[in-house]
Write a protein that holds these residues in place. Structure first.
Motif, PDB file in Angstrom:
ATOM      1  N   ALA A  32      49.300  87.281  48.306  1.00 11.04           N
ATOM      2  CA  ALA A  32      48.271  86.493  48.981  1.00 11.04           C
ATOM      3  C   ALA A  32      48.292  85.064  48.444  1.00 11.04           C
ATOM      4  O   ALA A  32      48.531  84.834  47.262  1.00 11.04           O
ATOM      5  CB  ALA A  32      46.897  87.116  48.744  1.00 11.04           C
ATOM      6  N   GLN A  33      48.047  84.110  49.308  1.00 11.20           N
ATOM      7  CA  GLN A  33      48.039  82.706  48.898  1.00 11.20           C
ATOM      8  C   GLN A  33      46.698  82.279  48.324  1.00 11.20           C
ATOM      9  O   GLN A  33      46.575  81.227  47.726  1.00 11.20           O
ATOM     10  CB  GLN A  33      48.402  81.818  50.078  1.00 11.20           C
ATOM     11  N   TYR A  34      45.692  83.107  48.512  1.00 15.19           N
ATOM     12  CA  TYR A  34      44.381  82.861  47.909  1.00 15.19           C
ATOM     13  C   TYR A  34      43.696  84.216  47.765  1.00 15.19           C
ATOM     14  O   TYR A  34      44.065  85.194  48.428  1.00 15.19           O
ATOM     15  CB  TYR A  34      43.541  81.893  48.753  1.00 15.19           C
ATOM     16  N   GLU A  35      42.741  84.276  46.866  1.00 14.86           N
ATOM     17  CA  GLU A  35      42.078  85.545  46.574  1.00 14.86           C
ATOM     18  C   GLU A  35      41.455  86.134  47.826  1.00 14.86           C
ATOM     19  O   GLU A  35      40.693  85.487  48.549  1.00 14.86           O
ATOM     20  CB  GLU A  35      41.014  85.349  45.499  1.00 14.86           C
ATOM     21  N   GLY A  37      42.991  86.810  50.529  1.00 10.56           N
ATOM     22  CA  GLY A  37      43.692  86.394  51.739  1.00 10.56           C
ATOM     23  C   GLY A  37      44.780  87.379  52.148  1.00 10.56           C
ATOM     24  O   GLY A  37      45.111  88.315  51.413  1.00 10.56           O
ATOM     25  N   PRO A  38      45.347  87.163  53.326  1.00 13.58           N
ATOM     26  CA  PRO A  38      46.403  88.052  53.806  1.00 13.58           C
ATOM     27  C   PRO A  38      47.692  87.848  53.013  1.00 13.58           C
ATOM     28  O   PRO A  38      47.912  86.782  52.441  1.00 13.58           O
ATOM     29  CB  PRO A  38      46.590  87.611  55.268  1.00 13.58           C
ATOM     30  N   SER A  40      51.578  87.123  52.480  1.00 11.64           N
ATOM     31  CA  SER A  40      52.558  86.285  53.154  1.00 11.64           C
ATOM     32  C   SER A  40      53.745  87.135  53.589  1.00 11.64           C
ATOM     33  O   SER A  40      54.130  88.081  52.904  1.00 11.64           O
ATOM     34  CB  SER A  40      53.036  85.193  52.192  1.00 11.64           C
TER      35      SER A  40
END
Length: 81
Positions: A32-35, A37-38, A40
């Motif tokens: 995930a690119q942020y906590e 988040g989906p 990648s």
């Protein structure tokens, strides 16, 4: 803050060296690119800094859950990247 707790138990066959606090590290992954988040679907890379274990083990971060024998923390105190 963007702080990564990295578990190294699966990397025992890798050469070991002492990472220096605040050393720049190149990391790659498809997480995930942020906590929250989906995930990648593209392999991504990023430069982060190795953070002192004493900093990561503060109560408001990982509260003594980072074990130097198998883990290290990397990221930026103010998040981002």
């Amino acid at each position: 803050p963007l702080i990564l707790q990295v578990e190294m138990s699966n990397f025992r066959s890798m050469p070991k060296r002492n990472l220096q606090d605040y050393e720049n590290l190149e990391v790659i992954g498809m997480g995930a690119q942020y906590e929250g988040g989906p995930l990648s679907d593209t392999l991504r890379d990023l430069t982060v800094r190795k953070l002192p274990t004493t900093l990561c083990n503060r109560r408001r971060w990982y509260g003594n859950r980072v074990n130097d024998a198998t883990m290290f923390c990397a990221g930026y105190r103010n998040g981002g990247r």
